[in-house]
Design a protein around this motif. Structure first.
Motif, PDB file in Angstrom:
ATOM      1  N   ALA A  35      13.875   3.840  -4.455  1.00  0.00           N
ATOM      2  CA  ALA A  35      13.546   2.420  -4.299  1.00  0.00           C
ATOM      3  C   ALA A  35      13.279   2.087  -2.826  1.00  0.00           C
ATOM      4  CB  ALA A  35      14.670   1.554  -4.849  1.00  0.00           C
ATOM      5  N   ARG A  36      14.096   2.635  -1.920  1.00  0.00           N
ATOM      6  CA  ARG A  36      13.866   2.397  -0.484  1.00  0.00           C
ATOM      7  C   ARG A  36      12.550   3.005  -0.028  1.00  0.00           C
ATOM      8  NH1 ARG A  36      19.288   3.696  -0.283  1.00  0.00           N
ATOM      9  NH2 ARG A  36      18.812   5.766   0.504  1.00  0.00           N
ATOM     10  N   ALA A  37      12.221   4.181  -0.542  1.00  0.00           N
ATOM     11  CA  ALA A  37      10.969   4.842  -0.172  1.00  0.00           C
ATOM     12  C   ALA A  37       9.772   4.014  -0.637  1.00  0.00           C
ATOM     13  CB  ALA A  37      10.910   6.248  -0.766  1.00  0.00           C
ATOM     14  N   VAL A  38       9.825   3.508  -1.859  1.00  0.00           N
ATOM     15  CA  VAL A  38       8.725   2.699  -2.378  1.00  0.00           C
ATOM     16  C   VAL A  38       8.600   1.414  -1.564  1.00  0.00           C
ATOM     17  CG1 VAL A  38       7.962   1.348  -4.381  1.00  0.00           C
ATOM     18  CG2 VAL A  38       8.742   3.702  -4.677  1.00  0.00           C
ATOM     19  N   GLN A  39       9.717   0.803  -1.222  1.00  0.00           N
ATOM     20  CA  GLN A  39       9.656  -0.422  -0.415  1.00  0.00           C
ATOM     21  C   GLN A  39       9.076  -0.132   0.968  1.00  0.00           C
ATOM     22  OE1 GLN A  39      10.227  -3.589  -1.613  1.00  0.00           O
ATOM     23  NE2 GLN A  39       9.092  -3.974   0.269  1.00  0.00           N
ATOM     24  N   TRP A  40       9.426   1.004   1.538  1.00  0.00           N
ATOM     25  CA  TRP A  40       8.869   1.386   2.842  1.00  0.00           C
ATOM     26  C   TRP A  40       7.359   1.551   2.739  1.00  0.00           C
ATOM     27  CZ3 TRP A  40       6.164   5.656   4.550  1.00  0.00           C
ATOM     28  CH2 TRP A  40       5.986   5.743   5.931  1.00  0.00           C
ATOM     29  N   LEU A  41       6.905   2.217   1.674  1.00  0.00           N
ATOM     30  CA  LEU A  41       5.461   2.379   1.473  1.00  0.00           C
ATOM     31  C   LEU A  41       4.769   1.020   1.401  1.00  0.00           C
ATOM     32  CD1 LEU A  41       5.498   5.247  -1.163  1.00  0.00           C
ATOM     33  CD2 LEU A  41       4.671   5.421   1.198  1.00  0.00           C
ATOM     34  N   ALA A  42       5.372   0.087   0.696  1.00  0.00           N
ATOM     35  CA  ALA A  42       4.792  -1.263   0.589  1.00  0.00           C
ATOM     36  C   ALA A  42       4.824  -1.959   1.947  1.00  0.00           C
ATOM     37  CB  ALA A  42       5.551  -2.079  -0.454  1.00  0.00           C
ATOM     38  N   ASP A  43       5.924  -1.852   2.660  1.00  0.00           N
ATOM     39  CA  ASP A  43       6.043  -2.496   3.978  1.00  0.00           C
ATOM     40  C   ASP A  43       5.014  -1.954   4.965  1.00  0.00           C
ATOM     41  OD1 ASP A  43       8.180  -3.938   2.978  1.00  0.00           O
ATOM     42  OD2 ASP A  43       9.711  -2.730   3.997  1.00  0.00           O
ATOM     43  N   GLU A  44       4.690  -0.677   4.830  1.00  0.00           N
ATOM     44  CA  GLU A  44       3.722  -0.053   5.729  1.00  0.00           C
ATOM     45  C   GLU A  44       2.282  -0.243   5.252  1.00  0.00           C
ATOM     46  OE1 GLU A  44       4.413   1.428   8.718  1.00  0.00           O
ATOM     47  OE2 GLU A  44       6.429   0.639   8.365  1.00  0.00           O
ATOM     48  N   GLY A  45       2.115  -0.898   4.109  1.00  0.00           N
ATOM     49  CA  GLY A  45       0.776  -1.145   3.587  1.00  0.00           C
ATOM     50  C   GLY A  45       0.137   0.068   2.934  1.00  0.00           C
ATOM     51  N   LEU A  46       0.941   1.061   2.599  1.00  0.00           N
ATOM     52  CA  LEU A  46       0.419   2.274   1.987  1.00  0.00           C
ATOM     53  C   LEU A  46       0.264   2.131   0.471  1.00  0.00           C
ATOM     54  CD1 LEU A  46       2.472   4.749   4.152  1.00  0.00           C
ATOM     55  CD2 LEU A  46       0.039   4.196   4.365  1.00  0.00           C
ATOM     56  N   ILE A  47       1.001   1.202  -0.108  1.00  0.00           N
ATOM     57  CA  ILE A  47       0.801   0.797  -1.501  1.00  0.00           C
ATOM     58  C   ILE A  47       0.877  -0.717  -1.530  1.00  0.00           C
ATOM     59  CG2 ILE A  47       1.744   2.922  -2.500  1.00  0.00           C
ATOM     60  CD1 ILE A  47       4.320   1.352  -3.126  1.00  0.00           C
ATOM     61  N   ASP A  48       0.289  -1.318  -2.545  1.00  0.00           N
ATOM     62  CA  ASP A  48       0.336  -2.784  -2.581  1.00  0.00           C
ATOM     63  C   ASP A  48       1.670  -3.253  -3.171  1.00  0.00           C
ATOM     64  OD1 ASP A  48       0.114  -2.783  -5.414  1.00  0.00           O
ATOM     65  OD2 ASP A  48      -2.066  -2.861  -5.296  1.00  0.00           O
ATOM     66  N   GLU A  49       1.973  -4.497  -2.892  1.00  0.00           N
ATOM     67  CA  GLU A  49       3.253  -5.070  -3.309  1.00  0.00           C
ATOM     68  C   GLU A  49       3.394  -5.072  -4.834  1.00  0.00           C
ATOM     69  OE1 GLU A  49       6.990  -6.209  -2.736  1.00  0.00           O
ATOM     70  OE2 GLU A  49       5.624  -5.771  -1.073  1.00  0.00           O
ATOM     71  N   ASP A  50       2.293  -5.249  -5.545  1.00  0.00           N
ATOM     72  CA  ASP A  50       2.354  -5.219  -7.011  1.00  0.00           C
ATOM     73  C   ASP A  50       2.828  -3.858  -7.511  1.00  0.00           C
ATOM     74  OD1 ASP A  50       1.528  -7.834  -7.266  1.00  0.00           O
ATOM     75  OD2 ASP A  50      -0.594  -7.294  -7.498  1.00  0.00           O
ATOM     76  N   ALA A  51       2.339  -2.794  -6.892  1.00  0.00           N
ATOM     77  CA  ALA A  51       2.760  -1.447  -7.290  1.00  0.00           C
ATOM     78  C   ALA A  51       4.253  -1.249  -7.008  1.00  0.00           C
ATOM     79  CB  ALA A  51       1.940  -0.389  -6.561  1.00  0.00           C
ATOM     80  N   ALA A  52       4.704  -1.757  -5.874  1.00  0.00           N
ATOM     81  CA  ALA A  52       6.126  -1.639  -5.537  1.00  0.00           C
ATOM     82  C   ALA A  52       6.976  -2.408  -6.542  1.00  0.00           C
ATOM     83  CB  ALA A  52       6.375  -2.140  -4.121  1.00  0.00           C
ATOM     84  N   GLN A  53       6.548  -3.597  -6.907  1.00  0.00           N
ATOM     85  CA  GLN A  53       7.297  -4.393  -7.871  1.00  0.00           C
ATOM     86  C   GLN A  53       7.294  -3.741  -9.254  1.00  0.00           C
ATOM     87  OE1 GLN A  53       5.756  -8.383  -7.651  1.00  0.00           O
ATOM     88  NE2 GLN A  53       6.624  -8.728  -5.614  1.00  0.00           N
TER      89      GLN A  53
END
Length: 65
Positions: A35-53
């Protein structure tokens, strides 16, 4: 538990006093790390927030014993 080595002391206590909880601890630890890794990816703009959610929704934290 505070101070240097707190996580090591926690792990030692878990293994020595509650070996029946080791599997549950590993499952929870791994789920939170993902979960932290996915949130980091979203924070860095590497995945979109919808994908993280979606990931968070599709991978809830495991139930505790």
């Amino acid at each position: 538990m505070e101070g240097k080595g707190a996580f090591r002391r926690f792990k030692n206590a878990l293994y020595q006093q509650h070996p029946d909880l080791i599997s549950a601890w590993h499952t929870l630890r791994d789920a939170r790390a993902r979960a932290r890794a996915v949130q980091w990816l979203a924070d860095e703009g590497l995945i979109d927030e919808d994908a993280a959610q979606r990931f968070q929704r599709d991978h809830p934290e495991p139930a505790l014993p």
